[in-house]
Design an enzyme around this catalytic site. Structure first.
Site, PDB file in Angstrom:
ATOM      1  N   ASP A  78      -7.183  -1.299  -4.539  1.00  0.00           N
ATOM      2  CA  ASP A  78      -8.233  -0.909  -3.595  1.00  0.00           C
ATOM      3  C   ASP A  78      -9.141   0.154  -4.195  1.00  0.00           C
ATOM      4  O   ASP A  78     -10.361   0.147  -3.978  1.00  0.00           O
ATOM      5  CB  ASP A  78      -7.611  -0.378  -2.300  1.00  0.00           C
ATOM      6  N   ASP A  82       0.851  -1.191   0.000  1.00  0.00           N
ATOM      7  CA  ASP A  82       0.000   0.000   0.000  1.00  0.00           C
ATOM      8  C   ASP A  82       0.887   1.241   0.000  1.00  0.00           C
ATOM      9  O   ASP A  82       1.967   1.238   0.603  1.00  0.00           O
ATOM     10  CB  ASP A  82      -0.908   0.030   1.230  1.00  0.00           C
TER      11      ASP A  82
END
Length: 206
Positions: A185, A151
């Site tokens: 995401d 991430d």
């Protein structure tokens, strides 16, 4: 929207997602933080669980973290086949373009994070105190199906102490928006968001 166009959309999202993750993994150390704007930063972390770092073992303490991680990855792999069939079915039935695009986005995002979970542990070494290498001679930081999701997108739009009159959270330091996420995401969230906002058009009887 045809199946071929859906596959092209999936490929483009996957390419952007994986290129961004591999670049971050091979150029950043865990915790590295680069300010792009005051409200947007590149902040490298790795997620070993579900959304916001939640793990199955958080809900079922009797399960070890490694077993929970393996179970989550296997569940994701099984789920992607279900989403893939859903995409095939809606394109075959010539469903609304909104529905097809939404499912394609969800599929692309889910597959992007599955690639991390399945392969990254075996093809990269760890990023703690060092920049990771691709296919290191000493082997990866873990085995297949035990990889961590990369991430890097962080939007701390506002930071500060909340007013005292707010129940429970009043007076506490708060960051909006706190989660760190990735392109995959974004694709999943966009797909689900489209299904919610345009529900009637996506699932129209026609």
């Amino acid at each position: 929207m045809s199946l071929k166009k859906s596959i092209l959309l999936i490929f483009i999202i996957l390419l952007i997602d994986q290129v961004s993750k591999i670049y971050i993994k091979t150029h950043f150390v865990i915790g590295d933080d680069v300010e792009i704007f005051k409200w947007f930063r590149i902040y490298f972390i790795e997620n070993d669980g579900m959304a916001w770092g939640t793990k199955i073992s958080d809900f079922i303490p009797s399960i070890s973290d490694r077993t929970a991680k393996l179970s989550l990855t296997i569940f994701r792999v099984v789920a992607i086949f279900g989403i893939g069939y859903w995409l095939y079915d809606v394109t075959r039935k010539q469903s609304s373009k909104i529905l097809v695009v939404s499912v394609a986005l969800i599929f692309a995002g889910a597959l992007g994070n599955i690639i991390d979970s399945v392969f990254y542990g075996a093809i990269f070494n760890d990023s703690y105190g060092q920049i990771a290498s691709f296919l290191p001679e000493e082997g990866g930081y873990d085995t297949l199906f035990h990889g961590k999701v990369v991430d890097m997108l962080y939007f701390p739009i506002w930071k500060g102490y909340l007013p005292e009159w707010i129940p429970y959270y009043g007076g506490k330091y708060f960051t909006f928006f706190e989660p760190v996420f990735n392109i995959a995401d974004v694709a999943i969230s966009t797909g689900f968001g489209m299904l919610i906002v345009f529900n009637k058009k996506a699932f129209s009887k026609e």
